[in-house]
Design an enzyme around this catalytic site. Structure first.
Site, PDB file in Angstrom:
ATOM      1  N   HIS A  16       0.700  -1.252   0.013  1.00 19.97           N
ATOM      2  CA  HIS A  16       0.071  -0.117   0.023  1.00 19.97           C
ATOM      3  C   HIS A  16       0.921   1.273   0.072  1.00 19.97           C
ATOM      4  O   HIS A  16       1.863   1.150   0.384  1.00 19.97           O
ATOM      5  CB  HIS A  16      -0.978   0.128   1.387  1.00 19.97           C
ATOM      6  CG  HIS A  16      -0.135  -0.028   2.635  1.00 19.97           C
ATOM      7  ND1 HIS A  16       0.348   1.226   2.985  1.00 19.97           N
ATOM      8  CD2 HIS A  16       0.013  -1.044   3.529  1.00 19.97           C
ATOM      9  CE1 HIS A  16       1.092   0.913   4.150  1.00 19.97           C
ATOM     10  NE2 HIS A  16       0.722  -0.501   4.473  1.00 19.97           N
ATOM     11  N   GLU A  94      -1.844  -6.920   7.784  1.00 18.88           N
ATOM     12  CA  GLU A  94      -0.549  -6.974   8.182  1.00 18.88           C
ATOM     13  C   GLU A  94      -0.041  -7.597   9.574  1.00 18.88           C
ATOM     14  O   GLU A  94      -1.101  -7.782  10.500  1.00 18.88           O
ATOM     15  CB  GLU A  94       0.076  -5.284   8.394  1.00 18.88           C
ATOM     16  CG  GLU A  94       1.470  -4.987   8.835  1.00 18.88           C
ATOM     17  CD  GLU A  94       2.165  -5.576   7.859  1.00 18.88           C
ATOM     18  OE1 GLU A  94       2.495  -6.800   7.574  1.00 18.88           O
ATOM     19  OE2 GLU A  94       3.401  -4.766   7.418  1.00 18.88           O
TER      20      GLU A  94
END
Length: 241
Positions: A16, A94
């Site tokens: 990202h 994550e």
């Protein structure tokens, strides 16, 4: 006798775009909700332009579901002009940290950087939270599920620095290893080809950053930068006691 060339499928694996995890005083924002910052939006747009320049079309687009991955994917697709549903796979979120306030000063550096240093032991925890082994327990089955679906040729994954390291580590070694020092610049693109056999991975390129391909400004890691930002908050807190 000649043999036909293998036809592998292509995985474009992105991290990202950049986000702001700490405010100006070093106080952390909730990592589950942070959006892209201005630099992150530019990085996502640049990645989309790189795909558009090559007229790439994705059969599937998969994100972790955290806002920073969703926003990055949307900005990429805005540049390519492709109308395609974005799939959310929460198991690809994550690696999860623990409570920063519970980490002693003397252990801060190791807590921030230890999970991304060389070949990382499975029991190593990230910021006192989830271990590297627990991360791989989530990531590897998701990879198998993706590869078991024969209905795609080109897929875009927009994920996270730690998750991408787990994927790249497996692709490079074919083993349950975590190579922590595989850099993943915000908004970067990796390309991996996969064949029918479980160990058939080819890493075409890694950590390509469209806004700055030579990455001349990068000499420190993301976690080293975040550590310095967090130290401000802890120092202020100790001064106010």
């Amino acid at each position: 006798m000649s043999h036909p060339l293998l036809q592998r499928r292509r995985v474009y694996l992105m991290r990202h775009g950049s986000v702001t995890y700490f405010d100006a005083a070093g106080k952390p924002f909730l990592p589950e909700s942070v959006p892209l910052n201005e630099a992150g939006r530019l990085q996502a747009t640049a990645a989309g332009q790189a795909f558009a320049d090559q007229q790439l079309r994705f059969d599937r687009v998969i994100v972790s579901g955290l806002p920073r991955t969703v926003e990055t994917a949307r900005r990429v697709l805005a540049e390519t002009g492709q109308q395609i549903a974005i799939e959310e796979w929460p198991e690809l979120a994550e690696i999860r940290g623990g409570r920063l306030s519970s980490i002693p000063d003397a252990q801060l550096h190791e807590a921030f950087t230890g999970a991304f240093n060389g070949v990382v032991a499975e029991e190593r925890q990230f910021l006192g939270g989830e271990s590297v082994g627990e991360l791989m327990d989530r990531i590897h089955p998701a990879l198998r599920r993706l590869r078991d679906d024969a209905g795609w040729d080109t897929v875009l994954l927009v994920l996270h620095g730690g998750v991408n390291r787990a994927i790249l580590s497996y692709a490079l070694t074919g083993q349950r290893l975590f190579l922590g020092n595989l850099a993943q610049t915000a908004g970067c693109i990796n390309a991996l080809d996969v064949g029918a056999a479980e160990q058939d991975w080819v890493v075409r390129f890694a950590n390509y950053s469209p806004p700055a391909p030579l990455q001349t400004a990068n000499r420190s890691t993301t976690m080293e930068q975040l550590l310095e930002q967090y130290k401000k908050s802890r120092q202020l807190s100790q001064q106010n006691k």
